[in-house]
Design a protein around this motif. Structure first.
Motif, PDB file in Angstrom:
ATOM      1  N   ILE A  32     107.282 -72.858  29.699  1.00  0.00           N
ATOM      2  CA  ILE A  32     107.975 -71.848  28.882  1.00  0.00           C
ATOM      3  C   ILE A  32     108.003 -72.274  27.413  1.00  0.00           C
ATOM      4  CG2 ILE A  32     110.103 -70.524  28.556  1.00  0.00           C
ATOM      5  CD1 ILE A  32     110.728 -71.098  31.521  1.00  0.00           C
ATOM      6  N   TYR A  33     107.341 -71.476  26.596  1.00  0.00           N
ATOM      7  CA  TYR A  33     107.198 -71.758  25.166  1.00  0.00           C
ATOM      8  C   TYR A  33     108.235 -70.935  24.401  1.00  0.00           C
ATOM      9  CZ  TYR A  33     104.829 -71.420  20.567  1.00  0.00           C
ATOM     10  OH  TYR A  33     104.521 -71.417  19.226  1.00  0.00           O
ATOM     11  N   THR A  34     109.366 -71.581  24.073  1.00  0.00           N
ATOM     12  CA  THR A  34     110.459 -70.818  23.455  1.00  0.00           C
ATOM     13  C   THR A  34     110.152 -70.420  22.010  1.00  0.00           C
ATOM     14  OG1 THR A  34     111.611 -72.846  22.747  1.00  0.00           O
ATOM     15  CG2 THR A  34     112.218 -71.928  24.888  1.00  0.00           C
ATOM     16  N   TYR A  38     110.894 -66.838  19.023  1.00  0.00           N
ATOM     17  CA  TYR A  38     111.264 -66.792  17.596  1.00  0.00           C
ATOM     18  C   TYR A  38     110.104 -66.214  16.775  1.00  0.00           C
ATOM     19  CZ  TYR A  38     115.344 -69.646  18.738  1.00  0.00           C
ATOM     20  OH  TYR A  38     116.536 -70.104  19.258  1.00  0.00           O
ATOM     21  N   ARG A  39     108.887 -66.561  17.170  1.00  0.00           N
ATOM     22  CA  ARG A  39     107.716 -66.038  16.457  1.00  0.00           C
ATOM     23  C   ARG A  39     107.605 -64.512  16.627  1.00  0.00           C
ATOM     24  NH1 ARG A  39     103.537 -69.558  14.858  1.00  0.00           N
ATOM     25  NH2 ARG A  39     104.199 -71.715  14.985  1.00  0.00           N
ATOM     26  N   ALA A  40     107.846 -64.039  17.840  1.00  0.00           N
ATOM     27  CA  ALA A  40     107.759 -62.597  18.092  1.00  0.00           C
ATOM     28  C   ALA A  40     108.812 -61.860  17.260  1.00  0.00           C
ATOM     29  CB  ALA A  40     107.935 -62.306  19.583  1.00  0.00           C
ATOM     30  N   VAL A 111     121.214 -65.374  16.076  1.00  0.00           N
ATOM     31  CA  VAL A 111     119.874 -65.252  16.670  1.00  0.00           C
ATOM     32  C   VAL A 111     119.699 -66.367  17.696  1.00  0.00           C
ATOM     33  CG1 VAL A 111     117.389 -65.580  16.216  1.00  0.00           C
ATOM     34  CG2 VAL A 111     118.745 -64.078  14.731  1.00  0.00           C
ATOM     35  N   ARG A 112     120.103 -67.569  17.322  1.00  0.00           N
ATOM     36  CA  ARG A 112     119.955 -68.712  18.228  1.00  0.00           C
ATOM     37  C   ARG A 112     120.765 -68.486  19.506  1.00  0.00           C
ATOM     38  NH1 ARG A 112     117.076 -72.240  16.111  1.00  0.00           N
ATOM     39  NH2 ARG A 112     117.288 -73.375  18.048  1.00  0.00           N
ATOM     40  N   GLN A 113     121.978 -68.004  19.329  1.00  0.00           N
ATOM     41  CA  GLN A 113     122.854 -67.775  20.478  1.00  0.00           C
ATOM     42  C   GLN A 113     122.186 -66.833  21.484  1.00  0.00           C
ATOM     43  OE1 GLN A 113     126.480 -66.143  19.015  1.00  0.00           O
ATOM     44  NE2 GLN A 113     127.728 -67.223  20.513  1.00  0.00           N
ATOM     45  N   GLN A 186     113.295 -77.569   7.253  1.00  0.00           N
ATOM     46  CA  GLN A 186     114.193 -76.448   7.582  1.00  0.00           C
ATOM     47  C   GLN A 186     114.700 -76.563   9.027  1.00  0.00           C
ATOM     48  OE1 GLN A 186     114.319 -72.348   5.939  1.00  0.00           O
ATOM     49  NE2 GLN A 186     113.152 -71.817   7.764  1.00  0.00           N
ATOM     50  N   ASP A 187     113.786 -76.930   9.959  1.00  0.00           N
ATOM     51  CA  ASP A 187     114.181 -77.016  11.372  1.00  0.00           C
ATOM     52  C   ASP A 187     115.159 -78.171  11.611  1.00  0.00           C
ATOM     53  OD1 ASP A 187     112.517 -74.893  11.826  1.00  0.00           O
ATOM     54  OD2 ASP A 187     110.869 -76.071  12.683  1.00  0.00           O
ATOM     55  N   MET A 188     115.026 -79.238  10.822  1.00  0.00           N
ATOM     56  CA  MET A 188     115.903 -80.406  11.015  1.00  0.00           C
ATOM     57  C   MET A 188     117.146 -80.333  10.129  1.00  0.00           C
ATOM     58  SD  MET A 188     113.082 -83.430  11.025  1.00  0.00           S
ATOM     59  CE  MET A 188     111.743 -83.494  12.193  1.00  0.00           C
TER      60      MET A 188
HETATM   61  O1   DC Z   1     107.428 -74.248  18.407  1.00  0.00           O
HETATM   62  P1   DC Z   1     106.997 -73.392  17.208  1.00  0.00           P
HETATM   63  O2   DC Z   1     106.509 -74.236  16.072  1.00  0.00           O
HETATM   64  O3   DC Z   1     106.017 -72.347  17.567  1.00  0.00           O
HETATM   65  O4   DC Z   1     108.349 -72.667  16.753  1.00  0.00           O
HETATM   66  C1   DC Z   1     108.400 -71.826  15.655  1.00  0.00           C
HETATM   67  C2   DC Z   1     109.757 -71.935  14.979  1.00  0.00           C
HETATM   68  O5   DC Z   1     110.771 -71.431  15.842  1.00  0.00           O
HETATM   69  C3   DC Z   1     110.190 -73.360  14.630  1.00  0.00           C
HETATM   70  O6   DC Z   1     109.769 -73.708  13.323  1.00  0.00           O
HETATM   71  C4   DC Z   1     111.687 -73.325  14.769  1.00  0.00           C
HETATM   72  C5   DC Z   1     111.951 -72.208  15.747  1.00  0.00           C
HETATM   73  N1   DC Z   1     112.349 -72.669  17.083  1.00  0.00           N
HETATM   74  C6   DC Z   1     113.674 -73.025  17.280  1.00  0.00           C
HETATM   75  O7   DC Z   1     114.445 -73.042  16.318  1.00  0.00           O
HETATM   76  N2   DC Z   1     114.118 -73.358  18.522  1.00  0.00           N
HETATM   77  C7   DC Z   1     113.272 -73.378  19.568  1.00  0.00           C
HETATM   78  N3   DC Z   1     113.736 -73.696  20.777  1.00  0.00           N
HETATM   79  C8   DC Z   1     111.911 -73.049  19.387  1.00  0.00           C
HETATM   80  C9   DC Z   1     111.480 -72.710  18.119  1.00  0.00           C
END
Ligand code: DC
Length: 228
Positions: A32-34, A38-40, A111-113, A186-188
């Motif tokens: 499962i690619y979460t 977020y990309r969609a 969005v995360r929730q 940004q992600d961290m």
């Molecule tokens: O895994 P990816 O690089 O395709 O994910 C794209 C963006 O989605 C990533 O930069 C941050 C967000 N993401 C997230 O915040 N939480 C997740 N579980 C998966 C992705």
């Protein structure tokens, strides 16, 4: 007995997708690619010209768009398939404009929730390997094995460059380097559930390793923990 669930988190181009898909195939788990979700959502915002950090409007898009992760087609080049409002967007969501967009929408707490809720529903009761940024922390906090998969920034940039090349996109090293660094930052650095190495996660630095070696290292760890 609870089903075997594996959480893989890590930065951009750490190899999470390839490793998860291979591992899933070899030991019979659902991959499962979460990030695809977020990309969609980012793609839906781009299509509707909705600014990706305007929380209310992004949430409205999320609320009225169907995002479905489904079984990939047999002959697909991708180990996953994503439908946005019923349309196959698997290839489109891997385009460069969607990457930072996905990171942008993922900074919005609501969005995360919602995404976490949907992802937990997808995984419920199944044997899965799930990858993303908050899987061990939020989506599968009880995962039997949590992995923080990483590699040096240089190596991740080179891997990313090759991924673009495979799509017919040529980008200089320096440009990919900056993009990778910015997205990781940004992600961290976001305030809600930033990407981090959890205390109970197993650190796997794949610098200099082949995919096969990484998958074998994970399988060895699973054996050690008597999970395989
Ligand atoms: O895994 P990816 O690089 O395709 O994910 C794209 C963006 O989605 C990533 O930069 C941050 C967000 N993401 C997230 O915040 N939480 C997740 N579980 C998966 C992705």
């Amino acid at each position: 007995m609870k089903p075997l669930q594996i959480a893989i988190d890590g930065p951009v181009a750490a190899g999470k997708g390839d490793i998860s898909a291979r591992l899933a195939r070899e030991i019979g788990l659902v991959y499962i690619y979460t990030g695809a979700m977020y990309r969609a959502l980012a793609l839906a915002c781009i299509t509707r010209s909705v600014p990706r950090k305007e929380a209310d409007r992004v949430l409205a898009v999320l609320g009225d768009t169907d995002i479905d992760l489904v079984e990939p087609d047999k002959d697909s080049a991708f180990p996953y398939k994503v439908l946005l409002g019923g349309t196959d967007v698997t290839d489109r969501i891997s385009d460069p404009d969607v990457s930072m967009g996905a990171s942008d929408v993922s900074t919005i707490p609501e969005v995360r929730q919602e995404m976490v809720k949907r992802q937990q529903e997808i995984a419920r009761g199944k044997r899965v390997v799930m990858e993303g940024r908050d899987i061990g922390l939020r989506v599968l906090p009880d995962a039997r094995l949590k992995i923080y998969l990483t590699a040096s920034l240089e190596e991740r940039v080179k891997r990313r460059q090759l991924q673009w090349q495979a799509k017919g996109i040529t980008k200089p090293f320096d440009e990919v380097y900056e993009e990778t660094k910015d997205r990781d930052a940004q992600d961290m650095g976001r305030s809600t559930d930033p990407l981090q190495k959890l205390p109970d996660a197993w650190l796997l630095d794949s610098t200099g390793m082949t995919q096969e070696q990484v998958v074998n290292a994970v399988k060895t760890e699973l054996h050690k923990r008597q999970l395989l």
